[in-house]
Design an enzyme around this catalytic site. Structure first.
Site, PDB file in Angstrom:
ATOM      1  N   ASP A  22       8.257 -19.186  17.777  1.00 22.68           N
ATOM      2  CA  ASP A  22       7.492 -18.803  16.592  1.00 22.68           C
ATOM      3  C   ASP A  22       6.974 -17.370  16.681  1.00 22.68           C
ATOM      4  O   ASP A  22       6.667 -16.882  17.765  1.00 22.68           O
ATOM      5  CB  ASP A  22       6.320 -19.786  16.418  1.00 22.68           C
ATOM      6  CG  ASP A  22       5.737 -19.733  15.012  1.00 22.68           C
ATOM      7  OD1 ASP A  22       6.422 -19.229  14.097  1.00 22.68           O
ATOM      8  OD2 ASP A  22       4.594 -20.202  14.830  1.00 22.68           O
ATOM      9  N   HIS A  39      13.862 -11.953  13.028  1.00 27.80           N
ATOM     10  CA  HIS A  39      14.772 -13.005  13.489  1.00 27.80           C
ATOM     11  C   HIS A  39      15.922 -12.386  14.290  1.00 27.80           C
ATOM     12  O   HIS A  39      16.309 -12.876  15.330  1.00 27.80           O
ATOM     13  CB  HIS A  39      15.334 -13.790  12.298  1.00 27.80           C
ATOM     14  CG  HIS A  39      14.283 -14.472  11.476  1.00 27.80           C
ATOM     15  ND1 HIS A  39      13.296 -15.247  12.047  1.00 27.80           N
ATOM     16  CD2 HIS A  39      14.050 -14.518  10.133  1.00 27.80           C
ATOM     17  CE1 HIS A  39      12.513 -15.732  11.093  1.00 27.80           C
ATOM     18  NE2 HIS A  39      12.945 -15.295   9.922  1.00 27.80           N
ATOM     19  N   LEU A 133      23.550 -26.450  32.122  1.00 27.19           N
ATOM     20  CA  LEU A 133      22.422 -26.541  31.186  1.00 27.19           C
ATOM     21  C   LEU A 133      22.893 -27.124  29.861  1.00 27.19           C
ATOM     22  O   LEU A 133      23.885 -26.673  29.296  1.00 27.19           O
ATOM     23  CB  LEU A 133      21.841 -25.138  30.937  1.00 27.19           C
ATOM     24  CG  LEU A 133      20.758 -25.030  29.849  1.00 27.19           C
ATOM     25  CD1 LEU A 133      19.450 -25.667  30.328  1.00 27.19           C
ATOM     26  CD2 LEU A 133      20.508 -23.576  29.463  1.00 27.19           C
TER      27      LEU A 133
HETATM   28  C1  IPE Z   1       8.141 -24.030  13.321  1.00 28.46           C
HETATM   29  O1  IPE Z   1       7.620 -22.818  12.942  1.00 28.46           O
HETATM   30  C2  IPE Z   1       9.624 -24.055  13.095  1.00 28.46           C
HETATM   31  C3  IPE Z   1      10.409 -23.203  13.966  1.00 28.46           C
HETATM   32  C4  IPE Z   1       9.967 -22.428  14.924  1.00 28.46           C
HETATM   33  C5  IPE Z   1      11.835 -23.256  13.764  1.00 28.46           C
HETATM   34  P1  IPE Z   1       7.024 -22.540  11.481  1.00 28.46           P
HETATM   35  O2  IPE Z   1       6.604 -21.125  11.476  1.00 28.46           O
HETATM   36  O3  IPE Z   1       7.999 -22.975  10.465  1.00 28.46           O
HETATM   37  O4  IPE Z   1       5.781 -23.540  11.439  1.00 28.46           O
HETATM   38  P2  IPE Z   1       4.413 -23.414  10.661  1.00 28.46           P
HETATM   39  O5  IPE Z   1       4.759 -23.193   9.211  1.00 28.46           O
HETATM   40  O6  IPE Z   1       3.669 -22.251  11.232  1.00 28.46           O
HETATM   41  O7  IPE Z   1       3.710 -24.700  10.924  1.00 28.46           O
HETATM   42  C1  IPE Z   2       9.986 -18.463  13.810  1.00 27.88           C
HETATM   43  O1  IPE Z   2       9.326 -17.335  13.341  1.00 27.88           O
HETATM   44  C2  IPE Z   2      11.423 -18.552  13.361  1.00 27.88           C
HETATM   45  C3  IPE Z   2      11.685 -19.577  12.346  1.00 27.88           C
HETATM   46  C4  IPE Z   2      10.826 -20.439  11.893  1.00 27.88           C
HETATM   47  C5  IPE Z   2      13.038 -19.627  11.812  1.00 27.88           C
HETATM   48  P1  IPE Z   2       8.627 -17.314  11.920  1.00 27.88           P
HETATM   49  O2  IPE Z   2       9.627 -16.867  10.908  1.00 27.88           O
HETATM   50  O3  IPE Z   2       7.971 -18.604  11.641  1.00 27.88           O
HETATM   51  O4  IPE Z   2       7.540 -16.174  12.141  1.00 27.88           O
HETATM   52  P2  IPE Z   2       6.040 -16.168  11.646  1.00 27.88           P
HETATM   53  O5  IPE Z   2       5.420 -17.446  12.115  1.00 27.88           O
HETATM   54  O6  IPE Z   2       6.084 -16.075  10.145  1.00 27.88           O
HETATM   55  O7  IPE Z   2       5.441 -14.972  12.297  1.00 27.88           O
HETATM   56 MG    MG Z   3       6.115 -19.350  12.043  1.00 31.29          MG
END
Ligand code: IPE
Ligand code: IPE
Ligand code: MG
Length: 244
Positions: A22, A39, A133
């Site tokens: 995240d 990303h 793995l």
């Molecule tokens: C969880 O992160 C999903 C992934 C890392 C793929 P999100 O960014 O989607 O979750 P919330 O919205 O902060 O709960």
């Molecule tokens: C995690 O990073 C990746 C996915 C959920 C695909 P985010 O896109 O949720 O990044 P933040 O949480 O908005 O910073």
């Molecule tokens: Mg996120």
């Protein structure tokens, strides 16, 4: 890094580490760039996690790459993520084979664009001989959705008299989950400082140790992985019992 690595007890490693990757959006935002750039620039972090798991000899690594709820993000971001996924599989496949990684995937794959699904199936086939793995990608994954599809399949099996209701115990139930081929994760890491599960491995993480790291996912490196494993080893796992 050597320092943190030397403090890890190689005899008490988790067999399965799961990561909620995240913070890509916030990382990009801080640099004034588009979310998709976050990303894209998170790929080295994925490599670092895989390398750290291999280096320690951890046999199962599961990465939360895209949630059921992530489909509700702006179409452009979703499209960018799908394109990135396709590209990453093409770019990384050879390296995964070299490293002895067997790719595995969990989630509602029917929702993925056809090209992505087909490319994924190729990668699954080509890495099938990997023994070091098992790298599981949670894609279009939601734990509640998994539990629901398992319940539906179970109900059908009962209706068809293949199973009696009283035979449904934890072992039988988990055999219907997408995660049936994986042991429960002993350690779950979430980056970016958020402290929630966001619909990840709800059944499987009943007794998982949770480690929350402030680092944003694109900045994640092997030492963060070691740090989390070290922290895991400082915990006293009780499983509801009283330790003597
Ligand atoms: C969880 O992160 C999903 C992934 C890392 C793929 P999100 O960014 O989607 O979750 P919330 O919205 O902060 O709960
Ligand atoms: C995690 O990073 C990746 C996915 C959920 C695909 P985010 O896109 O949720 O990044 P933040 O949480 O908005 O910073
Ligand atoms: Mg996120």
């Amino acid at each position: 890094m050597e320092d943190i690595l030397s403090r890890i007890d190689l005899g008490a490693l988790p067999a399965h580490v799961a990561i909620i990757m995240d913070g890509n959006g916030r990382w990009a935002q801080r640099l004034g760039r588009a979310r998709i750039e976050g990303h894209r620039l998170a790929i080295p972090a994925v490599r670092a996690a895989v390398e750290a798991a291999i280096e320690l000899g951890i046999p199962f690594l599961t990465l939360y790459a895209f949630s059921t709820e992530n489909w509700q993000r702006p179409a452009e971001e979703v499209k960018g993520l799908m394109r990135l996924l396709y590209y990453v599989m093409e770019e990384e496949e050879e390296q995964l084979i070299q490293q002895g990684v067997r790719l595995h995937v969990i989630g509602n794959l029917e929702l993925l664009p056809t090209e992505v699904r087909q490319r994924l199936e190729i990668a699954l086939r080509r890495t099938a001989a990997g023994t070091r793995l098992t790298l599981t990608l949670a894609l279009s994954y939601g734990a509640r959705q998994d539990i629901l599809q398992a319940v539906r399949a179970l109900a059908l099996a009962v209706q068809q008299h293949l199973l009696l209701p009283e035979e449904v115990d934890e072992r039988v139930f988990r055999s219907f989950l997408w995660t049936r081929d994986l042991p429960d994760p002993e350690l779950l890491i979430r980056t970016s400082g958020e402290q929630r599960l966001s619909n990840f491995l709800l059944w499987e993480s009943a007794y998982t140790e949770l480690v929350f790291l402030p680092v944003l996912w694109p900045d994640f490196r092997r030492e963060h992985f070691y740090q989390a494993v070290w922290e895991f080893q400082q915990r006293e796992r009780r499983f509801g019992r009283v330790l003597s």
